[in-house]
Design an enzyme around this catalytic site. Structure first.
Site, short mmCIF file in Angstrom:
data_model
loop_
_atom_site.label_atom_id
_atom_site.label_comp_id
_atom_site.label_asym_id
_atom_site.label_seq_id
_atom_site.Cartn_x
_atom_site.Cartn_y
_atom_site.Cartn_z
N PHE A 295 0.77 -1.19 0.03
CA PHE A 295 -0.06 0.07 -0.04
C PHE A 295 0.94 1.20 0.02
O PHE A 295 0.23 2.34 -0.24
CB PHE A 295 -0.82 0.02 1.37
CG PHE A 295 -0.32 0.59 2.57
CD1 PHE A 295 -0.05 1.84 2.74
CD2 PHE A 295 0.50 -0.48 3.38
CE1 PHE A 295 0.37 2.27 4.00
CE2 PHE A 295 0.91 -0.11 4.66
CZ PHE A 295 0.91 1.21 4.78
N LYS B 203 -1.32 -7.12 -9.30
CA LYS B 203 -2.27 -6.75 -8.34
C LYS B 203 -1.82 -6.02 -7.31
O LYS B 203 -0.88 -6.17 -6.29
CB LYS B 203 -2.18 -8.33 -7.75
CG LYS B 203 -3.47 -8.91 -6.95
CD LYS B 203 -3.94 -8.10 -5.84
CE LYS B 203 -2.93 -8.27 -4.64
NZ LYS B 203 -3.44 -7.04 -3.30
N GLU C 81 -5.05 -3.66 -2.02
CA GLU C 81 -6.27 -3.46 -1.99
C GLU C 81 -6.80 -2.28 -1.26
O GLU C 81 -7.99 -1.83 -1.30
CB GLU C 81 -7.29 -4.55 -1.38
CG GLU C 81 -6.98 -4.99 0.01
CD GLU C 81 -5.48 -5.98 0.02
OE1 GLU C 81 -4.68 -5.82 -0.60
OE2 GLU C 81 -5.71 -6.86 0.97
N ARG C 82 -5.95 -1.62 -0.38
CA ARG C 82 -6.08 -0.43 0.32
C ARG C 82 -6.13 0.83 -0.40
O ARG C 82 -6.80 1.67 -0.01
CB ARG C 82 -5.23 -0.38 1.66
CG ARG C 82 -5.54 -1.54 2.55
CD ARG C 82 -4.64 -1.65 3.84
NE ARG C 82 -3.58 -2.37 3.71
CZ ARG C 82 -2.64 -2.39 4.42
NH1 ARG C 82 -2.58 -1.55 5.73
NH2 ARG C 82 -1.58 -3.36 4.29
N SER D 192 5.40 -7.01 3.57
CA SER D 192 5.98 -7.46 4.62
C SER D 192 6.73 -8.70 4.54
O SER D 192 6.35 -9.62 3.64
CB SER D 192 4.91 -7.38 5.79
OG SER D 192 3.74 -8.08 5.45
N CYS E 182 9.67 1.83 3.54
CA CYS E 182 10.30 0.79 3.76
C CYS E 182 11.89 1.17 3.93
O CYS E 182 12.72 0.78 4.24
CB CYS E 182 10.36 -0.30 2.73
SG CYS E 182 11.12 0.20 1.46
N GLU F 13 9.27 -4.63 12.72
CA GLU F 13 9.09 -3.22 12.16
C GLU F 13 7.90 -2.59 12.62
O GLU F 13 6.57 -3.28 12.82
CB GLU F 13 8.70 -3.63 10.52
CG GLU F 13 8.49 -2.33 9.57
CD GLU F 13 8.31 -2.81 8.24
OE1 GLU F 13 7.57 -3.86 7.91
OE2 GLU F 13 8.78 -2.22 7.29
P1 NAD Z 1 1.50 -6.56 2.89
O1 NAD Z 1 2.39 -7.60 3.22
O2 NAD Z 1 0.36 -6.64 3.96
O3 NAD Z 1 0.81 -6.52 1.54
C1 NAD Z 1 1.44 -6.59 0.39
C2 NAD Z 1 0.71 -7.40 -0.69
O4 NAD Z 1 0.57 -8.64 -0.28
C3 NAD Z 1 -0.49 -6.74 -0.98
O5 NAD Z 1 -0.84 -6.67 -2.36
C4 NAD Z 1 -1.56 -7.64 -0.31
O6 NAD Z 1 -2.97 -7.74 -0.72
C5 NAD Z 1 -0.90 -9.05 -0.31
N1 NAD Z 1 -1.17 -9.86 0.93
C6 NAD Z 1 -1.44 -9.50 2.03
N2 NAD Z 1 -1.49 -10.39 2.93
C7 NAD Z 1 -1.44 -11.45 2.18
C8 NAD Z 1 -1.41 -12.97 2.55
N3 NAD Z 1 -1.65 -13.52 3.50
N4 NAD Z 1 -0.95 -13.82 1.69
C9 NAD Z 1 -0.69 -13.24 0.14
N5 NAD Z 1 -0.84 -12.33 -0.08
C10 NAD Z 1 -1.21 -11.23 0.86
O7 NAD Z 1 2.28 -5.14 3.13
P2 NAD Z 1 1.74 -3.79 2.97
O8 NAD Z 1 0.98 -3.53 4.65
O9 NAD Z 1 0.83 -3.51 1.90
O10 NAD Z 1 3.08 -2.90 2.88
C11 NAD Z 1 3.89 -2.60 4.05
C12 NAD Z 1 5.03 -3.49 4.22
O11 NAD Z 1 5.66 -3.51 2.89
C13 NAD Z 1 6.19 -3.12 5.02
O12 NAD Z 1 6.57 -4.27 5.82
C14 NAD Z 1 7.14 -2.61 4.23
O13 NAD Z 1 8.45 -2.43 5.01
C15 NAD Z 1 7.15 -3.50 2.93
N6 NAD Z 1 7.69 -2.56 1.68
C16 NAD Z 1 8.85 -3.28 1.55
C17 NAD Z 1 9.61 -2.65 0.51
C18 NAD Z 1 10.98 -2.90 -0.25
O14 NAD Z 1 11.34 -2.78 -1.18
N7 NAD Z 1 11.68 -3.72 0.66
C19 NAD Z 1 9.09 -1.45 -0.19
C20 NAD Z 1 7.89 -1.07 0.19
C21 NAD Z 1 7.00 -1.45 1.38
#
Ligand code: NAD
Length: 499
Positions: A149, A173, A176-177, A226, A281, A383
């Site tokens: 998101f 994909k 969704e937020r 994450s 991140c 985190e």
């Molecule tokens: P998230 O892991 O909740 O979601 C990421 C994606 O995974 C979304 O599209 C979501 O729909 C999907 N998803 C969520 N739950 C899932 C599940 N149980 N099984 C499969 N798919 C699922 O992350 P977020 O809250 O949207 O974003 C924040 C996180 O992303 C933080 O941890 C941040 O550090 C990380 N991030 C990392 C980088 C990097 O390049 N290392 C860059 C930006 C954000």
């Protein structure tokens, strides 16, 4: 209520009867739209459109694909404010920061305008008698990206720009937020001349992610999110035989040496910690001052700077940052603040309970400062991803460097110093993927690559830059010899060598 729909084969599709998700306005706390969650059938529609369109797109010469990227770049720039408003309204980041989100993605599109040059292979004339060898980079076919998101334009563009420039078809994909920016980008790509079916957007949560990971026609998946989910996605996709790259979470440290320019360091740290409400991140949620005097001076200056911060709605031009993305995320951050207190850390500034007048139900959190954190505390090990800064005091350079090196995450790190020897030793030995020297957010430019170490990334190729090109292509190597040329010989029953 408005429904945000999938974008398949160049057009919005009426969603089938399926689950939906709420998209909030984080400023007011109200639901502003619903997003349709794709079914497996809808994913099949997107994959079929991609499979049908991809061969002709791959066969187009790379210069013509580059021309589409140039037009796409121009359209993104022309729609910068519109995209920034969309992002800001669903994510909650302030408009200036939302423009930065689009701009950093646009720079990856710019890099991909050079795709004819980037795809040039390797050639050896005369590798043996009459033998020439060439290696070429070819697209994979249909590939997918799953994004978080916190950067609704930049991260989709990290993936989709190299993927399509290399001749693949792409299924995105988005989170969704805040899904609207992704759909708008796909519309702009079509306007730029991208053939229908080459860029498709399907919405949803875990259910559609699993369907993507299991789909036999999808060759590779790029994921950012994450760490626990990145690890799961990596394992499931790899088990299905796909090429995977999965970026995860972070806990970036900023080391402050006694000789640092403290005024500059404090300005940098405050921006990097609290900008975008800490939902980056590459935020800097831990500072490690070296020595008691540095710690004391740094803390005093941080307190003064934090008191000047203005938290406001995302369209407030005076606000330094806006609300966090959701009520759940706000509650999670508040739990971590309480956890730090319960673990014995000192809560210097408590951001809980902040109300923005007229927006009392918005997901706002004031800037929080926590001192005397120790490496055993869970609030330090995890985190938090919010406007929270933790101070972890160190007595020496070696102790300071050990903290980011031993942490489970290894995304980014920074050092503030005037001493080149310390800076160089730090850069060479710290166990982290991206290092800033007097640079608080060392996100590499588009022609380098982005990727962390340890639990911040699963897979071995980074995002964008040459690694983006490598991830979205496979190499074919041709060894050739022509009849009648030098070196043709009779039967040979041993492995060919060049001796
Ligand atoms: P998230 O892991 O909740 O979601 C990421 C994606 O995974 C979304 O599209 C979501 O729909 C999907 N998803 C969520 N739950 C899932 C599940 N149980 N099984 C499969 N798919 C699922 O992350 P977020 O809250 O949207 O974003 C924040 C996180 O992303 C933080 O941890 C941040 O550090 C990380 N991030 C990392 C980088 C990097 O390049 N290392 C860059 C930006 C954000």
């Amino acid at each position: 209520m408005r429904t945000i729909t999938h974008f398949i084969n160049g057009a919005a599709v009426e969603p089938r009867e399926s689950r939906r998700g709420d998209v909030f306005d984080p400023n007011t706390g109200k639901v502003q739209a619903q997003v349709a969650f794709a079914t497996r059938d809808e994913l099949d529609l997107a994959v079929d459109a991609a499979l049908a369109a991809q061969p002709a797109w791959a066969a187009l010469n790379p210069q013509r694909r580059a021309r589409v990227m140039f037009r796409f770049r121009e359209l993104i720039e022309a729609h910068m404010d519109e995209l920034a408003r969309l992002i800001s309204s669903e994510h909650g980041k302030v408009l200036a920061d939302a423009r930065g989100d689009v701009q950093r993605g646009l720079e990856v599109v710019e890099f991909c305008c050079g795709i004819p040059h980037l795809l040039k292979g390797e050639h050896t004339a005369g590798a043996g008698p009459g033998i020439d060898v060439c290696s070429m980079r070819l697209p994979l076919g249909v590939v997918a990206g799953i994004t978080p998101f916190n950067f609704p334009a930049m991260i989709p563009l990290w993936m989709l720009a190299p993927a399509i420039a290399c001749g693949n078809a792409f299924i995105l994909k988005p989170s969704e937020r805040d899904p609207s920016a992704a759909v708008r980008l796909a519309e702009l790509a079509i306007e730029a001349g991208l053939p229908r079916g080459i860029l498709n957007v399907v919405h949803g949560d875990k259910e559609i992610v699993d369907a993507i990971l299991d789909h036999p026609a999808i060759e590779a998946v790029s994921f950012v999110g994450s760490s626990d989910i990145a690890e799961y996605v990596y394992a499931r996709g790899a088990a299905a035989g796909k090429r995977m790259q999965c970026m995860g979470g972070a806990k970036n440290h900023g080391i402050v040496m006694p000789d640092a320019d403290l005024d500059q360091a404090v300005r940098d740290i405050v921006g990097a910690v609290y900008g975008s409400a800490g939902e980056r991140c590459m935020a800097l949620p831990v500072v490690v001052p070296v020595g008691e005097r540095t710690a004391q001076e740094l803390r005093e200056r941080l307190v003064r700077a934090i008191r000047e911060l203005r938290v406001g709605i995302s369209t407030d031009p005076e606000a330094h940052y806006g609300p966090v993305v959701s009520a759940q995320h706000k509650a999670r951050i508040e739990r971590y603040i309480q956890m730090a207190v319960d673990e014995g850390a000192e809560l210097v500034i408590d951001g809980r309970g902040l109300a923005v007048p007229g927006y009392e139900n918005g997901f706002f959190l004031g800037p929080t400062l926590i001192d005397r954190v120790t490496p055993e505390m869970q609030s330090y090990r995890d985190e938090i991803f919010g406007p929270v800064l933790q101070i972890l005091r160190a007595n020496s350079f070696d102790e300071a460097i050990s903290y980011p090196s031993r942490h489970q995450y290894g995304n980014g790190v920074a050092i503030f110093t005037r001493n080149g020897d310390f800076a160089r030793r730090f850069a060479m030995s710290v166990e982290v993927g991206m290092v800033g020297i007097n640079v608080p957010i060392p996100v590499p430019v588009a022609y380098h690559t982005f990727g962390g170490w340890k639990r911040s990334a699963f897979g071995d190729l980074n995002q964008y830059g040459m690694d983006g090109v490598r991830f979205f292509t496979r190499v074919k190597t041709v060894t050739q010899r022509w009849p009648g040329g030098t070196g043709t010989s009779g039967d040979a029953f041993v492995i060919p060598t060049m001796s």
